[in-house]
Design a protein around this motif. Structure first.
Motif, PDB file in Angstrom:
ATOM      1  N   LEU A 165     -11.070   3.009  87.607  1.00 17.53           N
ATOM      2  CA  LEU A 165      -9.521   2.460  87.497  1.00 17.53           C
ATOM      3  C   LEU A 165      -9.858   1.163  86.269  1.00 17.53           C
ATOM      4  O   LEU A 165      -9.257   0.951  84.667  1.00 17.53           O
ATOM      5  N   ARG A 166     -10.582   0.101  86.555  1.00 15.36           N
ATOM      6  CA  ARG A 166     -11.573  -1.199  85.937  1.00 15.36           C
ATOM      7  C   ARG A 166     -11.799  -0.123  84.310  1.00 15.36           C
ATOM      8  O   ARG A 166     -11.644  -0.968  83.267  1.00 15.36           O
ATOM      9  N   TYR A 167     -12.285   0.158  84.136  1.00 16.49           N
ATOM     10  CA  TYR A 167     -13.215   0.905  83.157  1.00 16.49           C
ATOM     11  C   TYR A 167     -12.077   1.958  82.441  1.00 16.49           C
ATOM     12  O   TYR A 167     -12.262   1.154  81.000  1.00 16.49           O
ATOM     13  N   LEU A 170     -11.234   0.373  78.314  1.00 15.17           N
ATOM     14  CA  LEU A 170     -10.245   0.828  77.277  1.00 15.17           C
ATOM     15  C   LEU A 170      -9.495   1.022  76.661  1.00 15.17           C
ATOM     16  O   LEU A 170      -8.899   1.652  75.503  1.00 15.17           O
ATOM     17  N   GLY A 171      -8.243   0.588  77.275  1.00 15.17           N
ATOM     18  CA  GLY A 171      -6.843   0.605  77.036  1.00 15.17           C
ATOM     19  C   GLY A 171      -6.130   1.999  77.436  1.00 15.17           C
ATOM     20  O   GLY A 171      -5.317   1.853  76.160  1.00 15.17           O
ATOM     21  N   LEU A 172      -6.772   2.968  78.531  1.00 15.42           N
ATOM     22  CA  LEU A 172      -5.795   4.147  78.277  1.00 15.42           C
ATOM     23  C   LEU A 172      -4.773   3.751  79.497  1.00 15.42           C
ATOM     24  O   LEU A 172      -3.611   5.149  79.114  1.00 15.42           O
ATOM     25  N   VAL A 173      -5.107   3.366  80.198  1.00 13.88           N
ATOM     26  CA  VAL A 173      -3.983   2.735  81.152  1.00 13.88           C
ATOM     27  C   VAL A 173      -4.237   1.284  81.741  1.00 13.88           C
ATOM     28  O   VAL A 173      -5.623   0.982  82.265  1.00 13.88           O
ATOM     29  N   ILE A 197     -14.230  10.753  78.152  1.00 19.69           N
ATOM     30  CA  ILE A 197     -12.868  10.103  78.460  1.00 19.69           C
ATOM     31  C   ILE A 197     -13.456   9.108  76.403  1.00 19.69           C
ATOM     32  O   ILE A 197     -12.196   8.494  75.918  1.00 19.69           O
ATOM     33  N   SER A 198     -14.242   9.121  76.329  1.00 20.75           N
ATOM     34  CA  SER A 198     -14.640   8.569  74.313  1.00 20.75           C
ATOM     35  C   SER A 198     -14.151   9.529  73.703  1.00 20.75           C
ATOM     36  O   SER A 198     -13.716   9.049  72.567  1.00 20.75           O
TER      37      SER A 198
END
Length: 109
Positions: free
Chosen positions: A20-22, A26-29, A63-64
């Protein structure tokens, strides 16, 4: 619901707190923050996390891949360049045109 802290959100969505922190980096959530800096995941963020998991599974995405897709949405110039490159994959002379445009840009700079 006012919001869940990262551990609670992780338990409800099957993502790890570290992930979740990652995803936030990344700006996704991106969850809201309290005045003390704690992450608070509301209904919107929990739904984003669930749909993100479904999207990854359905289309076999990393994710990338999603980070790049988000970047394409934010950067029209990059999107045009990628679209142009993809359009030229089957064109034997597309690389010549690409090189010519590159040199024209360099000369104009």
């Amino acid at each position: 619901m006012d919001g869940l802290k990262v551990g609670e959100a992780a338990a409800r969505t099957a993502w790890s707190p570290r992930m979740l922190r990652y995803l936030e980096r990344l700006g996704l959530v991106v969850p809201n923050r309290t005045s003390s800096g704690y992450r608070l995941y509301g209904l919107r963020e929990l739904n984003q996390l669930r749909s993100l998991a479904e999207l990854r599974e359905r289309f076999d995405l990393q994710i990338s891949d999603l980070v790049f897709a988000a970047r394409l949405q934010r950067e029209p110039e990059l999107r045009r360049a990628v679209d142009g490159w993809l359009a030229g994959i089957d064109d034997d002379l597309a690389w010549v045109e690409w090189e010519q445009r590159k040199h024209e840009r360099l000369l104009a700079a």
